[in-house]
Design a protein around this motif. Structure first.
Motif, PDB file in Angstrom:
ATOM      1  N   GLN A 166     -41.720  20.763 -20.118  1.00 18.52           N
ATOM      2  CA  GLN A 166     -41.283  21.608 -21.218  1.00 18.52           C
ATOM      3  C   GLN A 166     -40.119  20.973 -21.982  1.00 18.52           C
ATOM      4  N   PRO A 167     -39.990  21.279 -23.283  1.00 13.92           N
ATOM      5  CA  PRO A 167     -38.863  20.757 -24.063  1.00 13.92           C
ATOM      6  C   PRO A 167     -37.539  21.084 -23.372  1.00 13.92           C
ATOM      7  N   GLY A 168     -36.631  20.119 -23.410  1.00 15.32           N
ATOM      8  CA  GLY A 168     -35.326  20.286 -22.776  1.00 15.32           C
ATOM      9  C   GLY A 168     -35.266  19.761 -21.355  1.00 15.32           C
ATOM     10  N   THR A 169     -36.418  19.386 -20.789  1.00 21.59           N
ATOM     11  CA  THR A 169     -36.444  18.844 -19.428  1.00 21.59           C
ATOM     12  C   THR A 169     -35.733  17.494 -19.394  1.00 21.59           C
ATOM     13  N   ALA A 170     -34.807  17.344 -18.456  1.00 21.66           N
ATOM     14  CA  ALA A 170     -34.086  16.083 -18.275  1.00 21.66           C
ATOM     15  C   ALA A 170     -34.820  15.233 -17.245  1.00 21.66           C
ATOM     16  N   LEU A 171     -34.919  13.944 -17.524  1.00 15.21           N
ATOM     17  CA  LEU A 171     -35.542  12.988 -16.606  1.00 15.21           C
ATOM     18  C   LEU A 171     -34.575  11.850 -16.330  1.00 15.21           C
ATOM     19  N   ASN A 172     -34.777  11.206 -15.185  1.00 19.66           N
ATOM     20  CA  ASN A 172     -34.018  10.017 -14.792  1.00 19.66           C
ATOM     21  C   ASN A 172     -32.511  10.265 -14.875  1.00 19.66           C
ATOM     22  N   GLY A 173     -32.083  11.343 -14.222  1.00 22.26           N
ATOM     23  CA  GLY A 173     -30.660  11.662 -14.166  1.00 22.26           C
ATOM     24  C   GLY A 173     -30.058  12.053 -15.505  1.00 22.26           C
ATOM     25  N   GLY A 174     -30.858  12.587 -16.408  1.00 25.90           N
ATOM     26  CA  GLY A 174     -30.376  12.989 -17.726  1.00 25.90           C
ATOM     27  C   GLY A 174     -30.423  11.879 -18.758  1.00 25.90           C
ATOM     28  N   LYS A 175     -30.943  10.727 -18.382  1.00 25.02           N
ATOM     29  CA  LYS A 175     -31.045   9.605 -19.317  1.00 25.02           C
ATOM     30  C   LYS A 175     -31.994   9.929 -20.466  1.00 25.02           C
TER      31      LYS A 175
END
Length: 151
Positions: free
Chosen positions: A13-22
């Motif tokens: 979903q939009p807003g999902t953070a990946l790779n520690g927020g990168k």
């Protein structure tokens, strides 16, 4: 049990953070048999990127709250075999340098799957052009074929 914890979506979903927020997912832009493609923001460099997620169509589900990919109707060995091929494809693309081949700038594992990161390039796909306008005129088709074979 909270309904948010049990909702299932195919895509992140939009807003999902990946790779520690990168990377922060902005929207889904496409999907196919082996993956889902997203437009995302690379936060450290403040630039748009394209992220392809390994996600076997019809064989994976996602727990939205946990974001993890779970298998459905496919063995872990088959899933892992194709995930390794996805990673190998990313590594091969990362080693190539040509204006007609997309650059892979990152690859990482998260949520029980793998992700490939590329620059986001504005434009339309060749498929969308043909779907909108019909078959390409011969000279235009030859031009695209020449660019593809040159790569």
């Amino acid at each position: 049990m909270d309904n948010e914890n049990t909702e299932l979506y195919k895509e992140l979903q939009p807003g999902t953070a990946l790779n520690g927020g990168k990377y922060i997912i902005e929207k889904k832009i496409g999907e196919g048999g082996f993956g889902i493609t997203y437009k995302a923001m690379q936060t450290g460099l403040n630039r748009s990127v394209c992220i392809k997620e390994y996600f076997l169509a019809g064989r994976c589900v996602r727990n939205t709250y946990a974001r993890t990919v779970q298998l459905q109707g496919v063995g872990e060995d088959v899933f892992e075999k194709y995930r390794q091929a996805f990673v190998k494809e990313a590594q091969t693309l990362a080693s190539l340098r040509h204006p007609n081949i997309v650059e892979v700038i990152d690859i990482f594992d998260e949520n029980n799957t793998s992700y490939m990161v590329m620059p986001f390039i504005e434009g339309r796909s060749l498929q969308s052009i043909v779907e909108k306008n019909g078959p390409l005129p011969y000279p235009e088709a030859v031009n695209y074929i020449a660019q593809i074979t040159n790569a």
